[in-house]
Write a protein that holds these residues in place. Sequence first.
Motif, PDB file in Angstrom:
ATOM      1  N   SER A  64      13.630   5.514 -13.135  1.00  0.00           N
ATOM      2  CA  SER A  64      12.759   6.434 -12.699  1.00  0.00           C
ATOM      3  C   SER A  64      12.786   6.358 -11.171  1.00  0.00           C
ATOM      4  O   SER A  64      12.567   7.343 -10.701  1.00  0.00           O
ATOM      5  N   ASP A  69      12.770   2.632 -18.304  1.00  0.00           N
ATOM      6  CA  ASP A  69      11.961   3.167 -17.685  1.00  0.00           C
ATOM      7  C   ASP A  69      11.993   2.717 -16.070  1.00  0.00           C
ATOM      8  O   ASP A  69      12.195   3.600 -15.045  1.00  0.00           O
ATOM      9  N   TRP A  95       6.054  11.478 -16.118  1.00  0.00           N
ATOM     10  CA  TRP A  95       6.529   9.966 -16.486  1.00  0.00           C
ATOM     11  C   TRP A  95       6.351   9.258 -15.093  1.00  0.00           C
ATOM     12  O   TRP A  95       6.173   8.233 -15.203  1.00  0.00           O
ATOM     13  N   VAL A  96       7.145   9.806 -14.113  1.00  0.00           N
ATOM     14  CA  VAL A  96       7.347   9.066 -12.859  1.00  0.00           C
ATOM     15  C   VAL A  96       5.749   8.783 -12.164  1.00  0.00           C
ATOM     16  O   VAL A  96       5.543   7.465 -11.971  1.00  0.00           O
TER      17      VAL A  96
END
Length: 198
Positions: A158, A154, A180-181
């Motif tokens: 990211s 991640d 997600w970010v």
Amino acid sequence: MIMLYDSPLSGNCHKVRMALGMLGLLCTLAPGDAAARATLAFGAINPLRQVPVLNDEGFVLRDSQAILAYLAAKHRFGDWDGDTPAERGEIGQWLSIAANEIANGPATLRLAKLFGVLINEANATAVTTRIMPVIEAHLSTRDWLVGGRTTVADLALSPYLALAPDGGIDLTAYPHIGAWVARIARLPGFVAMPGWSY
Ligand SMILES: N[C@@H](CCC(=O)N[C@@H](CS)C(=O)NCC(=O)O)C(=O)O
């Protein structure tokens, strides 16, 4: 004390800044702009003349993916870097995507749009168009790339996805990447950077 050769608008450096922030590790930032990278002293620590470079009490390491793997092994062994062979394999798979498709796709488009660097736009667009739907589909069924928790995968992917709008990529077309970010930006110790959307 840890020293990070850093450039404030570099997504690769941001991966390391985020990791250090989340680990609660103090670090000194050393300049990694073009003038600093051109010096003899910098060439001695990284002959590729790129940032980030980490100096951890005399241990010098270049490359954002390698630095994330090192910090995970040292401080979050089995957690950030996977606690089964399968997780470790999957994390490695995503680190390769960070170093290849993300670097040659969204990060390259950003270089052109934000810094005026000459690129092969057709190639960078084709790479971006191929990888973004893969990540979007993967994140449509889970919160994190691997293992149901934050890992270095991640952290490695990211920044250049959060910064993709700088390169002209419309993230609203990728709602799961956007969510997600935003999730990463809420993690304790997250460090902000200019252009990080969400
Ligand atoms: N594979 C390296 C790439 C590092 C890289 O491309 N750094 C850029 C800043 S984001 C740089 O130093 N560019 C200057 C150059 O390549 O001359 C990593 O992931 O750290």
